[in-house]
Design a protein around this motif. Structure first.
Motif, PDB file in Angstrom:
ATOM      1  N   ALA A  81     -34.143  52.997  75.333  1.00 24.69           N
ATOM      2  CA  ALA A  81     -33.851  53.466  73.364  1.00 24.69           C
ATOM      3  C   ALA A  81     -33.899  51.582  72.928  1.00 24.69           C
ATOM      4  O   ALA A  81     -33.609  51.321  71.506  1.00 24.69           O
ATOM      5  CB  ALA A  81     -32.256  53.621  73.871  1.00 24.69           C
ATOM      6  N   ASN A  82     -32.789  50.169  73.711  1.00 25.79           N
ATOM      7  CA  ASN A  82     -33.304  49.059  73.368  1.00 25.79           C
ATOM      8  C   ASN A  82     -34.459  48.366  72.380  1.00 25.79           C
ATOM      9  O   ASN A  82     -34.596  47.773  71.198  1.00 25.79           O
ATOM     10  CB  ASN A  82     -32.327  48.290  74.405  1.00 25.79           C
ATOM     11  CG  ASN A  82     -31.145  48.091  74.282  1.00 25.79           C
ATOM     12  OD1 ASN A  82     -30.219  48.373  73.080  1.00 25.79           O
ATOM     13  ND2 ASN A  82     -30.806  47.969  75.643  1.00 25.79           N
ATOM     14  N   ARG A 124     -40.630  43.584  76.171  1.00 26.51           N
ATOM     15  CA  ARG A 124     -40.428  42.686  76.354  1.00 26.51           C
ATOM     16  C   ARG A 124     -38.594  42.533  76.406  1.00 26.51           C
ATOM     17  O   ARG A 124     -38.892  41.979  77.699  1.00 26.51           O
ATOM     18  CB  ARG A 124     -40.863  41.277  76.795  1.00 26.51           C
ATOM     19  CG  ARG A 124     -42.386  41.808  76.787  1.00 26.51           C
ATOM     20  CD  ARG A 124     -43.812  41.405  77.322  1.00 26.51           C
ATOM     21  NE  ARG A 124     -43.926  40.260  78.558  1.00 26.51           N
ATOM     22  CZ  ARG A 124     -44.760  39.303  78.568  1.00 26.51           C
ATOM     23  NH1 ARG A 124     -45.299  39.226  77.532  1.00 26.51           N
ATOM     24  NH2 ARG A 124     -44.910  39.345  80.416  1.00 26.51           N
ATOM     25  N   LEU A 125     -38.512  41.731  75.789  1.00 26.94           N
ATOM     26  CA  LEU A 125     -36.843  41.519  74.416  1.00 26.94           C
ATOM     27  C   LEU A 125     -36.136  42.533  75.228  1.00 26.94           C
ATOM     28  O   LEU A 125     -35.064  41.918  75.796  1.00 26.94           O
ATOM     29  CB  LEU A 125     -37.200  40.982  73.287  1.00 26.94           C
ATOM     30  CG  LEU A 125     -37.556  40.430  73.010  1.00 26.94           C
ATOM     31  CD1 LEU A 125     -37.760  40.395  70.960  1.00 26.94           C
ATOM     32  CD2 LEU A 125     -37.514  39.331  72.912  1.00 26.94           C
ATOM     33  N   LEU A 155     -31.662  41.820  75.576  1.00 22.64           N
ATOM     34  CA  LEU A 155     -31.449  42.238  74.593  1.00 22.64           C
ATOM     35  C   LEU A 155     -31.323  43.944  74.171  1.00 22.64           C
ATOM     36  O   LEU A 155     -32.443  44.477  74.260  1.00 22.64           O
ATOM     37  CB  LEU A 155     -32.914  41.747  73.872  1.00 22.64           C
ATOM     38  CG  LEU A 155     -32.752  41.215  72.513  1.00 22.64           C
ATOM     39  CD1 LEU A 155     -31.666  40.348  71.927  1.00 22.64           C
ATOM     40  CD2 LEU A 155     -33.968  41.274  71.566  1.00 22.64           C
ATOM     41  N   GLU A 156     -30.322  43.876  73.370  1.00 27.64           N
ATOM     42  CA  GLU A 156     -29.729  45.331  72.546  1.00 27.64           C
ATOM     43  C   GLU A 156     -30.028  45.177  71.087  1.00 27.64           C
ATOM     44  O   GLU A 156     -29.355  44.605  70.369  1.00 27.64           O
ATOM     45  CB  GLU A 156     -27.811  45.275  72.836  1.00 27.64           C
ATOM     46  CG  GLU A 156     -28.722  45.388  74.582  1.00 27.64           C
ATOM     47  CD  GLU A 156     -26.512  45.528  74.791  1.00 27.64           C
ATOM     48  OE1 GLU A 156     -25.977  45.154  74.958  1.00 27.64           O
ATOM     49  OE2 GLU A 156     -26.519  46.033  76.044  1.00 27.64           O
ATOM     50  N   ILE A 199     -29.970  53.967  66.502  1.00 26.40           N
ATOM     51  CA  ILE A 199     -30.774  53.605  65.684  1.00 26.40           C
ATOM     52  C   ILE A 199     -31.512  54.883  64.700  1.00 26.40           C
ATOM     53  O   ILE A 199     -32.348  54.835  63.872  1.00 26.40           O
ATOM     54  CB  ILE A 199     -31.616  52.713  66.107  1.00 26.40           C
ATOM     55  CG1 ILE A 199     -33.092  51.664  64.811  1.00 26.40           C
ATOM     56  CG2 ILE A 199     -32.660  53.466  67.277  1.00 26.40           C
ATOM     57  CD1 ILE A 199     -31.885  51.266  64.195  1.00 26.40           C
ATOM     58  N   LEU A 200     -31.965  56.088  66.210  1.00 29.58           N
ATOM     59  CA  LEU A 200     -33.254  56.972  65.494  1.00 29.58           C
ATOM     60  C   LEU A 200     -31.727  57.752  65.126  1.00 29.58           C
ATOM     61  O   LEU A 200     -32.085  58.538  64.190  1.00 29.58           O
ATOM     62  CB  LEU A 200     -33.090  57.312  66.253  1.00 29.58           C
ATOM     63  CG  LEU A 200     -34.882  56.665  67.400  1.00 29.58           C
ATOM     64  CD1 LEU A 200     -35.344  57.596  68.019  1.00 29.58           C
ATOM     65  CD2 LEU A 200     -35.151  56.133  66.640  1.00 29.58           C
ATOM     66  N   ASP A 201     -30.453  58.151  65.204  1.00 34.00           N
ATOM     67  CA  ASP A 201     -29.384  59.000  64.840  1.00 34.00           C
ATOM     68  C   ASP A 201     -29.134  58.728  63.347  1.00 34.00           C
ATOM     69  O   ASP A 201     -28.891  59.217  62.902  1.00 34.00           O
ATOM     70  CB  ASP A 201     -28.080  58.875  65.632  1.00 34.00           C
ATOM     71  CG  ASP A 201     -28.662  59.582  66.989  1.00 34.00           C
ATOM     72  OD1 ASP A 201     -28.614  60.334  67.006  1.00 34.00           O
ATOM     73  OD2 ASP A 201     -28.997  58.435  67.209  1.00 34.00           O
TER      74      ASP A 201
END
Length: 473
Positions: free
Chosen positions: A183-184, A221-222, A227-228, A233-235
């Motif tokens: 998800a991130n 990779r991040l 990293l978050e 983001i999709l909502d």
């Protein structure tokens, strides 16, 4: 508190989906897509825009090295290899097209092959197939969150929006990230999404595919490093929803669960027979049919050429001066078809574009936009009328060209296209090796052989490739 059920569902599905859920139909279609993508990418590796992208990428170095397709002795850091190879795929506008509109494969294949060379353990062919289909599925699901996405694009180039998300999802799957990390990765990729259509018909348009591959790989990779991003983001409409005015997201479920199947199984892709924007294929097929009706064709006797096409500003280019404009010009493609009775890779060369008789014909073209001709790759048509000074009129209409998802390319024709493209860059052993590997992808224990084949342009590569083929079985 933010509502984040959609984003969470995407992360969970990307993480959980397994190879056993791939159907025979999805495997067959995805192997066709991968083969075509490698072929057009290898052909594109010799273009001027790719040379510029490669020259830039060679400014950077890393201990990690990934292959540049069609280059026997050149490597780059994986994210730059993904960039260069992604640019190559779209450099001639020869790559596949999906519905709703996007070029689905280029960013995903370029990212996965670059990443596969630097993972701690080499992925199997089935690992690649699964990750590829995850990247394609994510794009298909996102495109279905908007009715606007079903039309020929007006504002942005879709691979720059959904392509980077697909690249991130595929890379996350190949890396084995957790649900939260997946998800991130999508949230991180979204911050690199979007490219305006103003750069269509320029050398910058292929960069959209390159950046989608590069930044999707980087996002995964991040995320792997912790990293978050925004967990919704999709909502939210100010997340991924900024790209569509009618954005209406829904949760993603595992294919085969709750009546949900793979998008690719219900919607095939279109494969191009010539290196030009998809809309050109309707015009060319209609033109060739009308041309065939003219006895003893004398182009000097043509008085007027009428093209009935859907509304689209960026593929209406009356007098193209560059190959990229020509690939997006209804007028150029119709006139070239009249003069040559076909179009090919060579049709967009400078010498062909500067022919006096071509320029004369361009001045006789009128573009009409009938009200019933919808700006959709699933519903559009093209009608071509050729009028002569003798008062004769010859016309033809194309509703579905050969290669469209309603008239899919036969496997032998798709293979012929791949071999024609790849053989201009690779040795015969290299081209045959790529074909062999993709045909048997689900049984390949690892992908080392494929990486050697896409670099096989010398006798040394030939010998190395024969060993790899014998080791792969």
């Amino acid at each position: 508190m933010l509502r984040k059920v959609v984003t969470e569902s995407f992360g969970a599905t990307i993480h959980a989906v397994g190879a056993s859920q791939l159907t025979d139909g999805v495997i067959r279609r995805s192997k066709r897509m991968m083969l075509d993508t490698l072929g057009v990418g290898l052909l594109g590796s010799r273009t001027d825009v790719v040379n510029k992208a490669l020259k830039y990428s060679q400014l950077f170095q890393s201990e990690e090295k990934s292959s540049i397709w069609g280059k026997s002795d050149i490597t780059a850091p994986p994210h730059f290899a993904a960039f260069v190879n992604g640019v190559a795929v779209h450099s001639m506008d020869f790559d596949d097209t999906w519905y709703p509109a996007t070029h689905p494969s280029g960013a995903v294949v370029a990212a996965l092959l670059a990443l596969a060379e630097v993972t701690p353990t080499r992925p199997s062919g089935m690992d690649l197939l699964l990750a590829f289909n995850v990247g394609i599925e994510v794009q298909g699901r996102l495109l279905r969150f908007s009715r606007e996405a079903f039309n020929i694009p007006k504002r942005f180039h879709p691979p720059s929006v959904v392509g980077v998300m697909g690249s991130a999802a595929a890379s996350a799957k190949l890396l084995g990230l957790s649900s939260r990390q997946c998800a991130n990765a999508l949230a991180i990729a979204a911050c690199s999404a979007g490219a305006p259509l103003a750069n269509a018909a320029t050398q910058t348009k292929p960069l959209h595919m390159g950046y989608a591959a590069q930044r999707g790989l980087e996002a995964a990779r991040l995320a792997q490093m912790g990293l978050e991003g925004n967990p919704a983001i999709l909502d939210v409409e100010y997340g991924f929803g900024v790209y569509y005015e009618d954005y209406n997201p829904s949760v993603m479920t595992l294919p085969g669960v709750g009546g949900s199947g793979w998008v690719l199984e219900e919607q095939d892709v279109a494969f191009k027979r010539m290196p030009a924007h998809l809309g050109m294929h309707w015009v060319v097929d209609a033109t060739l049919t009308a041309r065939a009706k003219i006895p003893n064709l004398d182009v000097g006797q043509i008085k007027r050429i009428i093209l009935q096409v859907p509304p689209s500003k960026y593929i209406d280019c009356p007098y193209p001066t560059t190959e990229h404009q020509a690939r997006h010009s209804f007028q150029f493609n119709a006139c070239s078809a009249i003069l040559d009775a076909s179009l090919s890779v060579g049709s967009f060369s400078k010498d062909q574009m500067e022919r006096p008789n071509l320029k004369e014909l361009l001045g006789k073209v009128e573009v009409h936009v009938p009200g019933d001709n919808q700006a959709s790759f699933d519903k559009m048509y093209s009608k071509v009328v050729i009028e002569t000074y003798q008062g004769e009129s010859f016309s033809a209409r194309c509703d579905s060209f050969y290669g469209h998802w309603r008239k899919p390319l036969k496997q032998e024709d798709l293979v012929d296209k791949f071999m024609a493209n790849a053989s201009l860059v690779l040795s015969s052993e290299g081209a045959e090796g790529v074909l062999h590997t993709i045909r048997n992808m689900e049984t390949e224990k690892e992908c080392t052989a494929l990486h050697s084949y896409i670099r096989m342009t010398t006798e040394d590569d030939h010998r190395y490739g024969l060993r790899a083929l014998s080791q792969s079985g």
